[in-house]
Design a protein around this motif. Structure first.
Motif, PDB file in Angstrom:
ATOM      1  N   ALA A 292      -3.540  -3.285  -7.394  1.00 42.66           N
ATOM      2  CA  ALA A 292      -2.237  -3.486  -8.025  1.00 42.66           C
ATOM      3  C   ALA A 292      -1.553  -4.749  -7.518  1.00 42.66           C
ATOM      4  O   ALA A 292      -0.749  -5.366  -8.235  1.00 42.66           O
ATOM      5  CB  ALA A 292      -1.342  -2.272  -7.777  1.00 42.66           C
ATOM      6  N   LEU A 293      -1.859  -5.136  -6.283  1.00 41.91           N
ATOM      7  CA  LEU A 293      -1.240  -6.316  -5.690  1.00 41.91           C
ATOM      8  C   LEU A 293      -2.016  -7.598  -5.944  1.00 41.91           C
ATOM      9  O   LEU A 293      -1.496  -8.698  -5.731  1.00 41.91           O
ATOM     10  CB  LEU A 293      -1.088  -6.120  -4.174  1.00 41.91           C
ATOM     11  CG  LEU A 293      -0.126  -5.018  -3.720  1.00 41.91           C
ATOM     12  CD1 LEU A 293      -0.246  -4.804  -2.218  1.00 41.91           C
ATOM     13  CD2 LEU A 293       1.298  -5.367  -4.103  1.00 41.91           C
ATOM     14  N   THR A 294      -3.240  -7.483  -6.389  1.00 30.17           N
ATOM     15  CA  THR A 294      -4.087  -8.663  -6.596  1.00 30.17           C
ATOM     16  C   THR A 294      -3.723  -9.353  -7.908  1.00 30.17           C
ATOM     17  O   THR A 294      -3.553  -8.703  -8.944  1.00 30.17           O
ATOM     18  CB  THR A 294      -5.564  -8.251  -6.619  1.00 30.17           C
ATOM     19  OG1 THR A 294      -5.900  -7.624  -5.378  1.00 30.17           O
ATOM     20  CG2 THR A 294      -6.460  -9.467  -6.830  1.00 30.17           C
ATOM     21  N   GLY A 295      -3.598 -10.663  -7.843  1.00 23.36           N
ATOM     22  CA  GLY A 295      -3.344 -11.449  -9.047  1.00 23.36           C
ATOM     23  C   GLY A 295      -1.873 -11.660  -9.362  1.00 23.36           C
ATOM     24  O   GLY A 295      -1.549 -12.246 -10.400  1.00 23.36           O
ATOM     25  N   ILE A 296      -0.958 -11.200  -8.486  1.00 19.28           N
ATOM     26  CA  ILE A 296       0.464 -11.391  -8.743  1.00 19.28           C
ATOM     27  C   ILE A 296       0.995 -12.516  -7.864  1.00 19.28           C
ATOM     28  O   ILE A 296       0.393 -12.884  -6.851  1.00 19.28           O
ATOM     29  CB  ILE A 296       1.272 -10.101  -8.496  1.00 19.28           C
ATOM     30  CG1 ILE A 296       1.280  -9.739  -7.002  1.00 19.28           C
ATOM     31  CG2 ILE A 296       0.733  -8.955  -9.333  1.00 19.28           C
ATOM     32  CD1 ILE A 296       2.271  -8.658  -6.651  1.00 19.28           C
ATOM     33  N   ALA A 297       2.141 -13.056  -8.241  1.00 22.99           N
ATOM     34  CA  ALA A 297       2.777 -14.098  -7.435  1.00 22.99           C
ATOM     35  C   ALA A 297       3.228 -13.516  -6.102  1.00 22.99           C
ATOM     36  O   ALA A 297       3.676 -12.366  -6.042  1.00 22.99           O
ATOM     37  CB  ALA A 297       3.972 -14.682  -8.189  1.00 22.99           C
TER      38      ALA A 297
END
Length: 329
Positions: A292-297
């Protein structure tokens, strides 16, 4: 040389946009320019720095301090209403590049006339009695440049120290790290007291002579372009934080539910990978949270948005969303 009229704005985003617009667009073949500006409290980060390595994010957020990246290199500096900034803009010529003495000489001369024991030391600092009162940097294109610097006149030095005391955890990055120096205000050394506006006028007389400096006022169309640049670049998270060099970050904290150890790889401001370790007693697969945390700013808002829909009790056995965001950032 002409003095650019910034119309008294204290907006750091707008002043940095004005400086960039001026160096890229004004006629530097037939004239040179001087720009003075004073900013509201702001941390100004060098082009090649990792913003997160330079600031005390919690203090900056709580105090409403602006964080803005500039287009010149060098280290991070603190601006407030007691700090005067100067920028010499001219055509790039042989001998100008990294020749800070050439551009700081008139400033140092006026400071000495005012009783300040100022001298240029190292490559780009002005000091008085061994304490830094000015830092300088340069920006160049193929045929244009500016050399700009700060002048700590009556800055709140306690706030400078607090805002630039990094409290982020273990971080490894390729960014250029600032070297902290002992700092002082020019006002401490003046033979006779004066305010910032009087100091600015004294510098102008020392640079331009006794006559009024010729003013370069921007047209409405030019100001519109400056505002557009400020909005599209200098007010944007992508520029101020996302342009930071890649870095790895480890954040560890022991909560009542156990220790949580988070490792993040951040590239171009985006979380590329996450690993979470610890002795907490949640039942869920922690890999779900990592995905869920991967790929976000890598920003507080993006982190909150990514985890607000998740049941953290399922993963950690009891943890508030705000506590996890605070740990990660």
């Amino acid at each position: 040389m002409q003095l650019i009229d910034n119309e008294g704005t204290n907006d750091p985003h707008l002043n940095l946009a004005l400086e960039e617009y001026a160096v890229r667009n004004l006629d530097l073949e037939d004239s040179a320019y001087l720009l003075f500006y004073v900013n509201r409290p702001a941390i100004i980060v060098g082009k090649n720095q990792n913003t997160l390595e330079e600031i005390n994010h919690r203090y900056v957020e709580d105090e409403g301090i602006h964080v803005v990246r500039r287009i010149s290199g060098g280290g991070t500096v603190y601006h407030d209403l007691g700090n005067l900034n100067f920028s010499f803009l001219r055509r790039l010529q042989t001998g100008n590049l990294l020749n800070f003495q050439q551009f700081t000489e008139p400033v140092v001369r006026v400071l000495r006339e005012l009783g300040v024991p100022a001298e240029l030391t190292g490559r780009n600092d002005i000091v008085a009695d061994g304490r830094k009162i000015s830092g300088n940097a340069q920006f160049t294109t193929s045929n244009r440049m500016f050399s700009h610097g700060t002048l700590l006149f009556a800055s709140e030095l306690d706030r400078v120290q607090e805002a630039l005391t990094v409290k982020i955890g273990k971080i490894e990055s390729k960014g250029l790290k600032s070297v902290r120096s002992r700092v002082a205000n020019v006002s401490e050394f003046l033979a006779a007291p004066m305010n910032l506006e009087e100091f600015r006028e004294r510098l102008l007389r020392g640079i331009f002579g006794s006559s009024e400096p010729p003013l370069r006022r921007l047209t409405d169309a030019e100001w519109q372009k400056v505002h557009e640049l400020a909005d599209s670049k200098y007010r944007q998270w992508d520029w101020n934080y996302g342009e930071s060099p890649d870095f790895n970050l480890q954040k560890v904290h022991r909560f009542p539910i156990g220790e949580i150890d988070c490792r993040l790889d951040v590239h171009h401001g985006v979380i590329e990978s996450v690993k979470v370790y610890g002795d907490f007693l949640g039942l869920g697969e922690i890999s779900e949270l990592e995905r869920a945390l991967t790929g976000i700013a890598y920003s507080p808002d993006a982190l909150r948005g990514a985890i607000e829909r998740l049941d953290l009790d399922h993963y950690f056995g009891g943890l508030d969303h705000s506590e996890l965001v605070e740990l990660l950032y």
